[in-house]
Design a protein around this motif. Structure first.
Motif, short mmCIF file in Angstrom:
data_model
loop_
_atom_site.label_atom_id
_atom_site.label_comp_id
_atom_site.label_asym_id
_atom_site.label_seq_id
_atom_site.Cartn_x
_atom_site.Cartn_y
_atom_site.Cartn_z
N THR A 88 17.72 15.24 -10.66
CA THR A 88 19.06 14.66 -10.66
C THR A 88 19.36 14.12 -9.26
O THR A 88 18.80 14.59 -8.27
CB THR A 88 20.15 15.70 -10.99
OG1 THR A 88 20.13 16.75 -10.00
CG2 THR A 88 19.97 16.30 -12.37
N TYR A 89 20.25 13.15 -9.20
CA TYR A 89 20.86 12.84 -7.92
C TYR A 89 21.65 14.07 -7.47
O TYR A 89 22.25 14.78 -8.30
CB TYR A 89 21.85 11.68 -8.04
CG TYR A 89 21.28 10.31 -8.20
CD1 TYR A 89 20.83 9.57 -7.09
CD2 TYR A 89 21.25 9.69 -9.45
CE1 TYR A 89 20.35 8.28 -7.24
CE2 TYR A 89 20.78 8.39 -9.60
CZ TYR A 89 20.32 7.69 -8.49
OH TYR A 89 19.86 6.41 -8.63
N VAL A 90 21.70 14.31 -6.18
CA VAL A 90 22.59 15.33 -5.62
C VAL A 90 23.54 14.65 -4.64
O VAL A 90 23.10 13.98 -3.70
CB VAL A 90 21.82 16.47 -4.94
CG1 VAL A 90 22.77 17.37 -4.14
CG2 VAL A 90 21.09 17.31 -5.99
N LEU A 91 24.83 14.82 -4.90
CA LEU A 91 25.87 14.36 -3.99
C LEU A 91 26.36 15.58 -3.24
O LEU A 91 27.09 16.41 -3.80
CB LEU A 91 27.02 13.71 -4.76
CG LEU A 91 26.68 12.62 -5.78
CD1 LEU A 91 27.95 12.06 -6.40
CD2 LEU A 91 25.85 11.52 -5.14
N ALA A 92 25.93 15.72 -2.00
CA ALA A 92 26.22 16.91 -1.20
C ALA A 92 27.30 16.56 -0.17
O ALA A 92 27.01 15.93 0.84
CB ALA A 92 24.97 17.41 -0.50
N CYS A 93 28.53 16.95 -0.47
CA CYS A 93 29.67 16.57 0.38
C CYS A 93 30.21 17.79 1.09
O CYS A 93 30.70 18.74 0.46
CB CYS A 93 30.77 15.93 -0.47
SG CYS A 93 32.18 15.37 0.51
N GLY A 94 30.14 17.79 2.42
CA GLY A 94 30.57 18.92 3.20
C GLY A 94 31.72 18.59 4.14
O GLY A 94 31.96 17.43 4.48
N GLN A 95 32.42 19.62 4.55
CA GLN A 95 33.40 19.46 5.62
C GLN A 95 32.68 19.03 6.89
O GLN A 95 31.56 19.46 7.17
CB GLN A 95 34.10 20.80 5.90
CG GLN A 95 35.03 21.29 4.81
CD GLN A 95 36.48 20.88 5.05
OE1 GLN A 95 36.84 20.34 6.10
NE2 GLN A 95 37.33 21.17 4.07
#
Length: 283
Positions: free
Chosen positions: A209-216
């Motif tokens: 899968t695509y991974v959208l890794a959004c962090g502070q």
């Protein structure tokens, strides 16, 4: 589909954090995104009280996010805190009553997904009881995976520490997810940025899968001092391909990352690397 990841640094002020959501959502929409993803703890940064701001999904904070999404015509994913189970004892939270009383509760670490034709929420399952922090002292765990569909693409949801547990991502894929979203407020420390990158790439390859890794973002980039062991972010939000390639990545500061998702890329990856079809299960 074009998506955006909003790497922000949130603070104690929930109204100010809402302004961040609106500003970055406007920029995302202007850049052509159909969805913008914000980090875990968008509502209020860790290291601050949570029980006093926790509200249901139809409360004022979530309602304002919902209104922003509707006004702009964009789907917003954002981390907030909702009330936990009545009677669950939370430690160290202002306003908590005596243990065992009906008004004592923890919160849930919740991802709100809202926008045209989409409404969903996910409660973090794996609580961050590691590296000197005990999230379970104040947070009730979620119970199961959640996916949603937008523009013919199915997305799975995960939060921060969840990224260390492959089974959740596989469960999302079994439910049809072609993209996994991970919203985080990653704890800093030696090697932690490398682990964040490694885990995001590993979960992409585990599930094709695509991974959208959004962090502070890293608070230090905004002149904010860290509060004890609270995980307040290291930045490095990224979009990872189904074969583990980092397509786009930010540094530690605030910013907006755009990426285009193509379901055909997922299909091709699963033809080349059919790990979901080839796997064995063990009891």
């Amino acid at each position: 589909m074009r998506v955006a990841l909003a790497q922000v640094v949130t603070r104690r002020d929930i109204s100010g954090n809402l302004e961040l959501v609106e500003n970055f959502a406007r920029q995302a929409k202007k850049g052509g995104a159909e969805m913008v993803v914000f980090p875990e703890a968008t509502m209020r940064a860790f290291g601050n009280s949570l029980l006093d701001i926790a509200e249901p999904l139809d409360g004022p904070w979530a309602t304002r996010v919902r209104r922003i999404a509707a006004e702009l015509g964009i789907v917003i994913v954002a981390g907030m805190f909702t009330p936990g189970d009545p009677g669950s004892a939370g430690s160290g939270q202002p306003g908590a009553g005596a243990a065992g009383s009906d008004d004592v509760r923890k919160v849930r670490n919740t991802l709100l997904v809202t926008g045209p034709g989409v409404e969903a929420s996910y409660d973090k399952i794996h609580l961050f009881d590691a590296f000197g922090f005990a999230e379970s002292d104040t947070v009730d765990a979620g119970t199961g995976p959640v996916t949603f569909e937008l523009g013919g693409i199915r997305f799975g949801l995960a939060t921060c520490y969840d990224v260390r547990f492959p089974a959740l991502f596989t469960a999302n894929a079994d439910l049809g997810a072609e993209v996994n979203i991970v919203c985080a407020s990653w704890g800093s420390g030696p090697g932690k940025v490398d682990q964040w990158r490694l885990l995001a790439r590993a979960r992409a390859v585990d599930t094709t899968t695509y991974v959208l890794a959004c962090g502070q973002g890293d608070p230090a980039t905004q002149g904010i001092e860290a509060k004890g062991s609270a995980p307040t972010g290291v930045g490095h939000s990224a979009v990872v391909s189904p074969l583990g390639e980092v397509i786009e990545e930010l540094d530690g500061g605030t910013g907006l990352l755009f990426a285009d998702l193509d379901p055909a890329v997922v299909k091709e990856a699963r033809t080349k690397l059919p790990v979901l079809a080839n796997r064995h299960t063990f009891q």
